[in-house]
Design an enzyme around this catalytic site. Structure first.
Site, PDB file in Angstrom:
ATOM      1  N   GLN A 197      14.819  87.277  -2.924  1.00 36.90           N
ATOM      2  CA  GLN A 197      15.814  88.040  -3.680  1.00 36.90           C
ATOM      3  C   GLN A 197      15.237  89.418  -3.982  1.00 36.90           C
ATOM      4  O   GLN A 197      14.241  89.542  -4.695  1.00 36.90           O
ATOM      5  CB  GLN A 197      16.097  87.268  -4.967  1.00 36.90           C
ATOM      6  CG  GLN A 197      16.937  87.961  -5.995  1.00 36.90           C
ATOM      7  CD  GLN A 197      16.649  87.408  -7.386  1.00 36.90           C
ATOM      8  OE1 GLN A 197      16.148  86.318  -7.540  1.00 36.90           O
ATOM      9  NE2 GLN A 197      16.938  88.188  -8.398  1.00 36.90           N
ATOM     10  N   SER A 257      14.789  93.692  -8.153  1.00 36.68           N
ATOM     11  CA  SER A 257      13.991  94.541  -9.059  1.00 36.68           C
ATOM     12  C   SER A 257      13.303  95.680  -8.328  1.00 36.68           C
ATOM     13  O   SER A 257      12.898  95.548  -7.171  1.00 36.68           O
ATOM     14  CB  SER A 257      12.917  93.702  -9.751  1.00 36.68           C
ATOM     15  OG  SER A 257      13.490  92.619 -10.402  1.00 36.68           O
ATOM     16  N   SER A 314       9.436  87.711  -5.078  1.00 30.40           N
ATOM     17  CA  SER A 314       8.740  86.435  -4.850  1.00 30.40           C
ATOM     18  C   SER A 314       8.980  85.966  -3.424  1.00 30.40           C
ATOM     19  O   SER A 314      10.118  85.954  -2.943  1.00 30.40           O
ATOM     20  CB  SER A 314       9.267  85.362  -5.808  1.00 30.40           C
ATOM     21  OG  SER A 314       9.141  85.783  -7.134  1.00 30.40           O
ATOM     22  N   GLU A 325      20.213  81.768 -10.892  1.00 27.02           N
ATOM     23  CA  GLU A 325      18.764  81.834 -11.071  1.00 27.02           C
ATOM     24  C   GLU A 325      18.380  81.247 -12.427  1.00 27.02           C
ATOM     25  O   GLU A 325      17.452  80.451 -12.525  1.00 27.02           O
ATOM     26  CB  GLU A 325      18.298  83.293 -10.985  1.00 27.02           C
ATOM     27  CG  GLU A 325      16.806  83.446 -11.232  1.00 27.02           C
ATOM     28  CD  GLU A 325      16.311  84.862 -10.970  1.00 27.02           C
ATOM     29  OE1 GLU A 325      17.064  85.820 -11.184  1.00 27.02           O
ATOM     30  OE2 GLU A 325      15.149  84.992 -10.545  1.00 27.02           O
ATOM     31  N   GLU A 331      13.618  88.725 -24.264  1.00 29.28           N
ATOM     32  CA  GLU A 331      14.441  89.645 -25.074  1.00 29.28           C
ATOM     33  C   GLU A 331      15.843  89.783 -24.459  1.00 29.28           C
ATOM     34  O   GLU A 331      16.845  89.809 -25.184  1.00 29.28           O
ATOM     35  CB  GLU A 331      13.780  91.027 -25.159  1.00 29.28           C
ATOM     36  CG  GLU A 331      12.518  91.081 -26.009  1.00 29.28           C
ATOM     37  CD  GLU A 331      11.289  90.495 -25.297  1.00 29.28           C
ATOM     38  OE1 GLU A 331      11.335  90.348 -24.058  1.00 29.28           O
ATOM     39  OE2 GLU A 331      10.299  90.180 -25.970  1.00 29.28           O
TER      40      GLU A 331
END
Ligand SMILES: Cc1cc2nc3c(=O)[nH]c(=O)nc-3n(C[C@H](O)[C@H](O)[C@H](O)COP(=O)(O)OP(=O)(O)OC[C@H]3O[C@@H](n4cnc5c(N)ncnc54)[C@H](O)[C@@H]3O)c2cc1C
Length: 405
Positions: free
Chosen positions: A124, A127, A159, A242, A370
């Site tokens: 994936q 990011s 990953s 996910e 968060e």
């Protein structure tokens, strides 16, 4: 109708039990090594051939079209076994559901059964160095060139990119609209010319994720997943799956196989003669309670999935709770081991120190604590939304966006 659909649930359970007993030698291998990937492919392929992969997937994509009850029976029978499926988790747990929900018929036909058989491993690519929590702020761009797209930019923390065959890439296709509206998702061949993959070393010693660079990478027009400009919607589908997958330990096989943290800790405490210590017993009991709560939440999510409901904020609860449990369990593991935790050549010490060192990264992957709390605050508690000053501003006019043009 396959031969399996006429068997009762009890017969199915026996078939699963016998299969695992006969194929236990297929297990093993480290999740982070290339051997682990080979082991994962072999295991998945054997599972597929036995008619035990994708139990609830539609038959047209190589699945078994069975019920959630079959999946639960499978999970229970598989519980004692450690299976090397971690390298397939992103593909089966996140990319495949995205293709099933928003991919074209051709993409589903081309990839889903191959993923399920372990022939294709996926990653994936969302990011970037400047876009993690705020992934919609990403700068990798895809520009149309005839019927192709040309991709340039950089991803990070990808990953399994180093052993993946394909990836789901999120790229900016229109910088002139607000950031969420100018994104498109693509299927990208990880071995295409112009793709460079560089592993990143982690505190655990492993190198399971990567920087991925795209230099004039040509992607065909039929690789668009969903619609051009609707990549954000496609990405939300991936991220929801996910969180469910990480929280519930799914990975396409149901929940995590190989038993829970409590069972491993109780076993450790027995072997290390630590069960008489009242403080440790209390710690073990608290891990048991947290794990049981997570299991109940996971089973509720599976029921939702069975009823065809898109995963919602409960995925974020599971993600948060799973991260807290993993950290807590690792701390208790070290409590049991005492000073032996830091000795060499001790498999228990390696297992629990690696868990502890890996816990912060695992808490961040798929959305930080968060961000999970923000989602829960807004969608579950009904608190006011976080201010988003850039929501209606064309991406090109944002400080980050200026870099893409
Ligand atoms: C083990 C691992 C595997 C990963 N695998 C992949 C992968 O396969 N593919 C992929 O695309 N990405 C992957 N990632 C990346 C992951 O999705 C990001 O690391 C994550 O989204 C956080 O982004 P960031 O690291 O840029 O941190 P940032 O977003 O820069 O956050 C930094 C800090 O600021 C806090 N913060 C940020 N925004 C807010 C806010 N609005 N409110 C409150 N606090 C905030 C965060 O909680 C954090 O503490 C992986 C990460 C890890 C650790």
């Amino acid at each position: 109708m396959t031969e399996t659909t006429s068997e009762s649930l009890a017969e199915f359970r026996v078939r699963v039990r016998e299969w695992f007993a006969a194929h236990v030698d297929l297990t093993g291998g480290s999740a982070e090594s290339l051997e682990g990937v080979d082991a994962a492919r072999r295991f998945q392929s054997a599972l597929f051939d036995a008619g035990l992969a994708g139990l609830t997937w539609p038959e047209e994509y190589g699945g078994q079209g069975l019920t959630q009850a079959h999946q639960l029976a499978f999970n229970e029978e598989a519980e004692p076994y450690v299976v090397p499926t971690m390298p397939l988790l992103i593909g089966l747990g996140m990319c495949a559901p995205t293709l099933q929900e928003v991919g074209s018929q051709e993409q589903r036909d081309r990839h889903l059964a191959r993923m399920l058989r372990g022939d294709e491993v996926w990653c994936q690519l969302f990011s970037e160095p400047g876009a993690g929590s705020d992934v919609a702020g990403l700068r990798t761009r895809a520009v149309q060139d005839g019927s192709d797209w040309v991709v340039n930019g950089q991803k990070v923390w990808t990953s399994g990119a180093h052993y993946s065959d394909y990836g789901l890439l999120l790229a900016r296709t229109n910088p002139d609209v607000p950031k969420h509206l100018g994104l498109t998702m693509f299927v990208v061949d990880m071995r295409a010319p112009g793709v460079t993959i560089r592993p990143l070393r982690q505190i655990t010693g492993g190198a399971n994720f990567n920087e991925v660079f795209f230099d004039d990478v040509h992607v065909p027009g039929d690789a668009v997943v969903g619609e051009v400009g609707r990549g954000w919607q496609a990405a939300v589908t991936t991220l929801m799956n996910e969180r469910v997958s990480i929280g519930a330990g799914g990975g396409g096989l149901g929940r995590r196989l190989g038993g829970g943290e409590y069972a491993a800790l109780a076993d450790l405490a027995r072997r290390r003669d630590a069960t008489a210590d009242p403080v440790l017993r209390q710690s073990l009991a608290s891990v048991f309670v947290e794990e049981r709560l997570l299991e109940l939440l996971s089973s509720r999510m599976r029921e939702d999935a069975k009823a065809g409901r898109t995963p919602g904020p409960q995925g974020s609860v599971a993600k948060l709770a799973g991260a807290q449990l993993a950290k807590h369990a690792a701390e208790v593991g070290l409590e049991v081991l005492g000073t032996a935790a830091w000795t060499d050549d001790d498999a228990d010490a390696e297992r629990w120190t690696t868990s502890l060192l890996g816990a912060p990264g695992n808490a961040i992957a798929g959305g930080t604590p968060e961000i999970m709390k923000n989602i829960l605050g807004e969608r579950v508690l009904g608190l006011p939304r976080e201010p988003a000053v850039d929501r209606d501003v064309p991406f090109r006019e944002l400080r980050v966006g200026g870099g893409t043009s």
